[in-house]
Design an enzyme around this catalytic site. Structure first.
Site, PDB file in Angstrom:
ATOM      1  N   GLY A  47       0.800  -1.204   0.000  1.00  0.00           N
ATOM      2  CA  GLY A  47       0.000   0.000   0.000  1.00  0.00           C
ATOM      3  C   GLY A  47       0.836   1.259   0.000  1.00  0.00           C
ATOM      4  N   ASP A  48       2.154   1.092   0.028  1.00  0.00           N
ATOM      5  CA  ASP A  48       3.078   2.227  -0.001  1.00  0.00           C
ATOM      6  C   ASP A  48       4.290   1.794  -0.819  1.00  0.00           C
ATOM      7  OD1 ASP A  48       4.537   4.637   0.707  1.00  0.00           O
ATOM      8  OD2 ASP A  48       3.278   4.785   2.480  1.00  0.00           O
ATOM      9  N   ASP A  49       5.457   2.382  -0.566  1.00  0.00           N
ATOM     10  CA  ASP A  49       6.643   2.009  -1.336  1.00  0.00           C
ATOM     11  C   ASP A  49       7.012   0.548  -1.084  1.00  0.00           C
ATOM     12  OD1 ASP A  49       6.941   4.737  -2.166  1.00  0.00           O
ATOM     13  OD2 ASP A  49       7.848   5.168  -0.224  1.00  0.00           O
TER      14      ASP A  49
END
Length: 474
Positions: free
Chosen positions: A259-261
């Site tokens: 959901g992010d890097d």
């Protein structure tokens, strides 16, 4: 090292193939399972001479009993066995907050299922620890942090491994609390190892972390291999692997949905990171596959105030991700990002291939110095193939502090059916390109480079480490 509680879930998502946690020796947790003779083969920097089944120390796999004492007693016993003349020596600081259940022991002795008890929604089961010195506060909120599911500090020779065994962080409870602004402290991570060296994390499936998944910090000689990391693409701040103020480290053969890097390289936040001054350097990222629709495959920053130097990334595959390698910084960060080398990236369905920003202005407090400008230079990309791309590059440095020495060579970028009208947006940057299409901006003029942009040929020390094949008999 600590094992905090997690909540009940379906057995389908929680097969654990002899998950192994090791500190200079090995503890094999077989809660609620009989111990039969079998050989367990694993790879480690150093093989273990002693092991213990937690059931021999009173552990119960009933989903209710706290097994903290069993973990501590097993640790003390192995420490005594390993160092019989130093029984009173404090071998390491381990913390266990565990209500866990292991069952479904296979006849062959090769596979267990981990069905944790119902305690993830009891925040009191997660003790608070101090914020990182290089951050000055928790990342989610001022003040302390909830201890991570697996936590260790001041350790030497650490192995956390298994045959693709699964640890499920049951993060939905924490994501909901975070979104509702009901948390006063920073969410736990799935695995955090601090102030340690000779760290190995390998061959595990890691699901649904409350926040960052794997966070080695202030550590050296770190090997991360063969991880499958999966978090819902809409989950907040679920970075896959975050090397943070670490040196001599490599990440290989990992598959990450985030959901992010997928990987976020860090080294402290503004004035706190500048004061601590511990860079991340000599980092290898190799054979990574990433899916991250809203973030980067590899992010450098934004917390990079201690510096990032000598990163070597190669053979990277991205699918449906926002950007390839993204540099994130801002006035107030200080520090540096330099000597970055990337080659052989294959990208499918991307918003951006190249993305750099000098306006990522998220600060820990009002004490940062806006005159602390980052140094970003010698950034090299070569051998890039990208399909279905919305925009080739958005490259924005800082006024009076440009990003310099950018080199991009042999990049073939095929656009999506509805691409951006402007394919290269460049401000406050300088460098060169060679054999790049679509044609880049004027600030990156074409130059003939017979061998492409630089990529180092020397071998870093972490690549010289040879893992041993080890065997335990139970």
């Amino acid at each position: 090292m600590g094992f905090s509680p997690v909540s009940k879930t379906s057995p389908v998502n929680l097969s654990l193939n002899y998950s192994i946690a090791v500190l200079g020796f090995l503890i094999l947790g077989l809660l609620g399972a009989p111990v039969v003779e079998c050989d367990i083969v694993y790879q480690a920097i150093n093989c273990r001479k002693h092991s213990a089944a937690l059931t021999d120390f009173g552990a119960k796999g009933d989903g209710v009993t706290s097994n903290t004492a069993a973990f501590r007693n097993a640790t003390a016993w192995i420490g005594w066995r390993s160092h019989p003349h130093c029984a009173s020596r404090k071998m390491a600081h381990w913390q266990f907050q565990s209500h866990q259940q292991f069952h479904s022991f296979s006849p062959e002795g090769s596979s267990y299922s981990w069905i944790p008890g119902n305690f993830a929604e009891d925040i009191s089961e997660y003790p608070l620890i101090e914020p990182l010195k290089s951050y000055g506060r928790g990342r989610d909120a001022p003040g302390g942090r909830y201890i991570s599911l697996v936590f260790g500090t001041n350790l030497t020779d650490v192995v956390i491994t298994g045959e693709n065994g699964t640890i499920d962080g049951q993060g939905a409870f924490w994501w909901d609390k975070f979104r509702a602004k009901e948390l006063n402290f920073t969410r736990p991570y799935l695995i955090e190892i601090m102030y340690s060296n000779q760290v190995q994390i390998s061959n595990l499936t890691l699901l649904n972390s409350p926040s960052w998944v794997v966070h080695p910090v202030y550590s050296s000689d770190v090997i991360i291999q063969g991880l499958t990391i999966n978090s819902p693409v809409g989950s907040p701040n679920t970075d896959g692997i975050d090397p943070d103020s670490c040196t001599n480290m490599k990440i290989e053969d990992c598959f990450i949905v985030s959901g992010d890097d997928c990987i976020a390289v860090k080294s402290g936040w503004d004035e706190y990171g500048i004061a601590v001054g511990m860079p991340t350097n000599h980092l290898i990222i190799r054979r990574l596959t990433c899916i991250s629709p809203d973030s980067a495959v590899i992010a450098l920053g934004s917390e990079m105030s201690g510096g990032i130097q000598d990163l070597r990334a190669e053979d990277i595959t991205a699918i449906n991700s926002e950007s390839g390698v993204r540099i994130k910084s801002a006035p107030g960060r200080g520090g540096y990002v330099k000597d970055i080398y990337v080659r052989r990236m294959t990208l499918y369905t991307m918003k951006y291939v190249f993305w750099m920003t000098g306006a990522y202005g998220d600060h820990p407090d009002e004490g940062y110095d806006p005159k602390a400008l980052p140094e970003v230079k010698n950034i090299n990309f070569r051998d890039i193939n990208a399909e279905n791309v919305t925009m080739a590059a958005d490259l924005s440095g800082i006024k009076d502090d440009p990003y310099t020495g950018i080199c991009i060579s042999d990049a073939v970028i095929n656009l999506s059916p509805k691409p951006k009208k402007v394919q290269w947006n460049c401000t406050d940057v300088s460098g060169i390109t060679s054999n790049v299409g679509p044609p880049p901006c004027d600030l990156l003029p074409e130059k003939v480079l017979e061998s492409g942009c630089d990529f180092p040929t020397d071998v870093l020390p972490i690549d010289k480490v040879q893992l041993q094949t080890c065997k335990l008999a139970f």
